[in-house]
Each structure stands twice: as C-alpha cells, then as structure tokens.
Write a protein that holds these residues in place. Structure first.
Motif, PDB file in Angstrom:
ATOM      1  N   HIS A 334       0.736  -1.329  -0.180  1.00  0.00           N
ATOM      2  CA  HIS A 334       0.039   0.064   0.074  1.00  0.00           C
ATOM      3  C   HIS A 334       0.817   1.237   0.037  1.00  0.00           C
ATOM      4  O   HIS A 334       1.796   1.440   0.826  1.00  0.00           O
ATOM      5  CB  HIS A 334      -0.892   0.101   1.209  1.00  0.00           C
ATOM      6  CG  HIS A 334      -1.698   1.129   1.232  1.00  0.00           C
ATOM      7  ND1 HIS A 334      -1.853   1.818   2.425  1.00  0.00           N
ATOM      8  CD2 HIS A 334      -2.659   1.694   0.413  1.00  0.00           C
ATOM      9  CE1 HIS A 334      -2.777   3.002   2.082  1.00  0.00           C
ATOM     10  NE2 HIS A 334      -2.919   2.844   0.979  1.00  0.00           N
ATOM     11  N   PHE A 336       1.241   5.941  -1.030  1.00  0.00           N
ATOM     12  CA  PHE A 336       0.613   7.127  -1.382  1.00  0.00           C
ATOM     13  C   PHE A 336       1.847   7.967  -1.477  1.00  0.00           C
ATOM     14  O   PHE A 336       2.784   7.969  -0.896  1.00  0.00           O
ATOM     15  CB  PHE A 336      -0.352   7.398  -0.060  1.00  0.00           C
ATOM     16  CG  PHE A 336       0.301   7.770   1.145  1.00  0.00           C
ATOM     17  CD1 PHE A 336       0.621   9.074   1.490  1.00  0.00           C
ATOM     18  CD2 PHE A 336       0.659   6.789   1.988  1.00  0.00           C
ATOM     19  CE1 PHE A 336       1.003   9.248   2.748  1.00  0.00           C
ATOM     20  CE2 PHE A 336       1.223   6.863   3.278  1.00  0.00           C
ATOM     21  CZ  PHE A 336       1.424   8.205   3.562  1.00  0.00           C
ATOM     22  N   SER A 352      -2.809   7.592  -4.058  1.00  0.00           N
ATOM     23  CA  SER A 352      -2.542   6.265  -3.271  1.00  0.00           C
ATOM     24  C   SER A 352      -2.903   5.171  -4.322  1.00  0.00           C
ATOM     25  O   SER A 352      -3.635   5.120  -5.407  1.00  0.00           O
ATOM     26  CB  SER A 352      -3.358   6.282  -2.172  1.00  0.00           C
ATOM     27  OG  SER A 352      -4.658   6.428  -2.345  1.00  0.00           O
TER      28      SER A 352
END
Length: 561
Positions: A334, A336, A352
C-alpha cells in the motif's frame, strides 16, 4: 601442399550502405592431391619402359581440360553460372516448365553459339533457382569442409530431388496421349514474380563446385557447397565461411575411394570508393537525416503543450518491480504520495494505490515477490519570490508492505519511503524497510498465531512528518527491526518553459530552480557561492604570479604582527 589450414568456418556478418548488387567475390579452387592422376601417370610410365630399367620420377603434369586442377572466378551478386548438369538438363525443351527454365534455355543456347561458358567446375545457385531450396543437407551445410565425414541426405531431401526426374518420366510416358486430354498447369511470369516477392526478405546465393574426376562432370553427387551468401535487403550481408583475408586457405575433402583434397580461397574484390564519392555519399546522408528531422518536427508541430511561466511540470511513470527478504509470503504493498508546499496535482489525480497480492518464489537464497505493478503521477511546482522554504522539497512516496495468509491474517512486514528523483530519466531504486518491534514473547506469539503487529499511526513517521514543526525529532526508545527491500523502476520527465530558452540550455543545469528563473533563496545562494569560487580562483592565480621574495616577506610580516 599447404602446411596449415583455416579451421574457422563460421559465418561472418557485415554491414554496408552500398547496394548489394556491387558485391564481387573472387573464388579460387586448387587441387592439392590427385590419386587418379598419380596412378594413371605411373601406369603409363611403367608400360613405356619395356627394358625394365630404373624408373625416373618426373614432375606430374597430368593432361586434362583447362580448369581440372585449378580455377579462379570473380562472381557477382546473383550472377548465374551454369553447371555441367544444368547445361545438359536445360538443352532439352521438354524439361523447361517455368519461365525461368525457358530463360535458362535461351542463355545456354547463346553460350553454345559463343565461346562457351567461362566456368568449368565452379557454378552458382541464385535465389530464384529451384535447387536453392531443394539442396541436400550435406550441400546446404558443408560437412566436407575441414572434415572427412559426409552425412547422407534425409528422406525428404531425396524425395524433393527426384521430383524433377519423375516429371520428365511422366512426360515421356504420356507422350502418346493426345495433348487435348492432358491439362498441365504452368505458372505465369506474373505468378513467378509475385511468389519471389513474398520470400524476398532474405535472399540467398550458393557458390558450388563440381569436384568430379576429369571426364565425369555433370553428376549431382559430386557437387559441393563452397560459399553461402545471404542478405536481408537492409545492408546486412552474411558470408559463410568468412573471407580468408590473408589467412590460410580452407580445405575441401571429397568422399569416396580417392578422397581428393582441394584448396579454397575466398576474397572480397569489391571496388573501393574514391574519397570524393565517399564524401559525396556522407553529405547526402547528412542531408537526408536533416530532412527526416524536419519531417518529424513538422509532425509534432509548434503548438506543443507547455506549462505556464514559472511552473515546473513533473511526470512520473513508475513500476513496483519486486519485494524480497520478508518473513511471510503473499505480500502486497500500500503506497501514497505526499506533496510538500508549493506543489500541486490535478483534481482527478489519485495519490494512493494498492498492488495485487503476490506469492514469492525462491531465487538463490532470497524469497522474491514480483509485482510489476505500474503507476503514474503528475505534479506541478510553482516557484514564488517570497517563499518560506529555503530549500526545494521534493514529493515523497510512502509505502507499507503487508502479508496476508489463507486464514485472512494480515501482518505488517515493513515501512519505507522514496523521494522523487531530482534528475529526469530512468532510475532503478531499491528501498530498505523496517517495522516497529514490540518486545516480549506475547507479541511474537500474537504475530505468529492470530496475526497483527504494531503499526504506525502516521506512515510519514518513517521520515520526518510533514506536520512536524519542531527543530529536533526524537525517536528515543522506539524499537524497530530491519526487514526486506522493495525495488522501483521510475521514468521521470520534467517540463518547464525555462528549459526551452537557448541561453539556459548552454549553461550547466545543476538545480531545477535555476532553470525556473532563480525565484528562490536557493538560487541566490548558489549564485553567490559560484561568484565566491571564481573570485578565490582569481586571487590564487594572482598570488602564484607574484615573486617568491614578496610572498615570503608578506607572510613573515603577518607572523610578526
């Protein structure tokens, strides 16, 4: 006889801007041993001496047709030289089925009326000849070159070589049938021309030799491949074997009981270009390149999209390549982006993203998960005259690596960050990660059995958070553990109006803000430092030019004071 032979029979690749039709190759074939001539000469010499005296060995000069023992020819590209087999074959009109065969018939009749063919043993198969694609395996790949073994043709090659004989026999058997009942399809000249256009990507030419004993020329089993030339029409020429270039000759050994040895020399005899012609050709290519560049510029046009004055446009096409060295499998990332002050992005731009879950594979001693996840981002920087930021701050990519098992238990594997590269171009960056560590056995058992682990409330804590306003950021007492690494491929592009300025293009581009006009304190500081360095260098040069006595007196007076 030559003491050594050239054993390098591999192919050589050449590049040329000249037309391939100007290619000229000299082929010289010379007999080294002749068991037939030796036995015949000794037999005649013994019979001639009936008195039984001593036999005097004389120099062997076997009588034969010119070209039996040596032959030298200069062959051009796709130049057709007929063999003895073809001379006998195409003299029969019934054997000529295609327009090319009829053309060969006309040429052979013209040669017979004239002084005859200029070749004796050496002949050629051009790209249009049917024998070029139907040669036996031992002729397409000369195993007789530098060796004494010869592999036999395959079943398919034998069947294809006998097709022509079967057609002739069938014509002979059907000669008694009325022609009105026989329908024989013959390709037209247009069909032959178009059929060669399809297979004209790679043109081939074979230089052959009939190495049969004298008086037995014209048999297919005595044909040997000497040289193969291929070209793709774009300036690439493949020659096998390569030109001798002053090296030892190649050796060709025949098969059978006599096993004669022949010496082969191959040389490139193309006419060299004159300096004036070479210069004229280079100027022509330069003019062609300039016109092509102008043509490409006309396709782009003058209305190329440019950002406003004083704004830097930053475009990035990135890829999360792989992750390795982590404890658990089934990883996903993940990430961003964080934009500092004076940076902005488009309203619909996503900041993101999340990759797919990837299972790791073992490479050496590492477990590597290959994501190959692409992403793109576009940002704009606006320089201001009164900026509170003394140094340009680049955007940052923060990422978090997690794992997910079959029981839907996820674990934090590591945190990391990546600064946008300051220079445009391609960048491959490997970022090392760490994760928070909670001491004690309970935390380790919880991570193993039920998943979960300490996480950061603010992922930007891996660097200096953007919300931090103090002077010092203390991480005292914060326990971490080094984990794996993540590899990125970044393709960056920077665009600004200042880059187009011709005066700016001649200067050394060190800082982006200097290209934007020097609207910040950083540009002013750099200008002052450069001026100071120039002044210091001038002082050093002036000091070196002074007399040594004056320099020593000056330094001595400074010490006394």
């Amino acid at each position: 006889m030559a003491d050594s032979w050239n054993t390098d029979t591999g192919e050589a690749v050449y590049r040329s801007r000249d037309a391939v039709k100007n290619l000229k190759i000299r082929v010289r074939l010379e007999r080294v041993t002749s068991t037939a001539a030796l036995s015949q000469h000794l037999q005649q010499h013994v019979l001639s001496q009936q008195d039984g005296g001593a036999i005097e060995l004389e120099t062997l000069t076997p009588q034969g047709q010119k070209g039996d023992n040596d032959e030298e020819l200069v062959v051009g590209w796709q130049e057709k030289l007929f063999s003895q087999y073809e001379m006998e074959l195409f003299q029969n009109e019934s054997a000529c089925q295609t327009p090319l065969d009829r053309q060969y018939l006309t040429e052979i009749r013209a040669l017979n009326k004239a002084k005859g063919r200029r070749n004796h043993r050496i002949f050629t198969y051009t790209d249009h000849d049917r024998f070029t694609s139907c040669l036996p395996i031992q002729q397409l790949y000369p195993t007789d070159l530098l060796t004494t073994t010869k592999s036999g043709p395959t079943f398919l090659a034998e069947r294809m070589a006998s097709v022509r004989n079967r057609r002739q026999e069938r014509r002979t058997l059907d000669s008694s049938i009325p022609k009105s009942k026989i329908v024989i399809w013959e390709p037209t000249e247009e069909f032959v021309k178009n059929s060669h256009v399809v297979n004209n990507a790679m043109q081939t030419m074979h230089i052959m030799a009939d190495l049969a004993p004298p008086g037995r020329l014209g048999q297919k089993e005595n044909e040997y491949l000497l040289l193969t030339i291929k070209t793709d029409g774009s300036g690439t020429v493949i020659v096998k074997p390569d030109f001798n270039k002053g090296k030892e000759p190649y050796r060709v050994v025949t098969v059978g009981e006599k096993r004669e040895v022949w010496r082969l020399n191959v040389e490139n005899v193309c006419t060299a270009m004159q300096p004036e012609e070479k210069e004229r050709e280079q100027n022509m290519y330069k003019d062609l390149y300039v016109r092509h560049k102008e043509y490409l510029n006309s396709l782009v046009g003058q209305d190329f999209e440019m950002p406003p004055l004083g704004i830097l446009r930053y475009m990035m096409n990135g890829e999360i390549v792989s992750a390795k060295g982590f404890e658990y499998d089934n990883l996903y990332i993940h990430f961003f982006m964080e934009l500092p002050n004076n940076w902005s992005s488009l309203p619909f731009q996503s900041h993101s993203g999340v990759t797919q879950t990837c299972r790791a594979k073992t490479l050496g001693k590492e477990n590597v998960a290959f994501f190959s996840y692409p992403f793109s981002f576009e940002a704009f920087y606006m320089s201001e005259k009164e900026s509170e930021e003394p140094i340009l701050q680049w955007p940052v990519i923060y990422f978090k690596v997690l794992s997910l098992d079959s029981w839907q238990r996820y674990r934090t594997e590591g945190y990391g960050y990546l600064l946008f590269p300051a220079m445009p171009g391609k960048h491959t960056i490997t970022c090392h990660t760490w994760r928070p560590l909670q001491t004690g056995t309970v935390s380790s058992l919880r991570r193993f059995f039920i998943g979960g682990s300490p996480e950061l409330e603010d992922p930007s804590y891996v660097r200096i958070p953007g919300t931090f306003k103090g002077e010092r950021l203390s991480r005292f007492g914060f326990c971490t553990e080094t984990t794996g690494s993540v590899t990125f491929n970044l393709h960056c592009l920077q665009q600004a109006r200042a880059f187009v300025d011709a005066t700016v293009m001649k200067k050394r581009r060190q800082k982006v803000l200097e290209q934007l006009g020097g609207f910040s304190q950083q540009g002013a500081v750099c200008t002052i430092l450069e001026a100071f360095q120039r002044a210091r260098k001038k002082m050093q040069d002036a000091r070196e030019g002074l007399p040594r006595d004056l320099v020593n007196t000056t330094s001595h007076s400074h010490v006394e004071s």
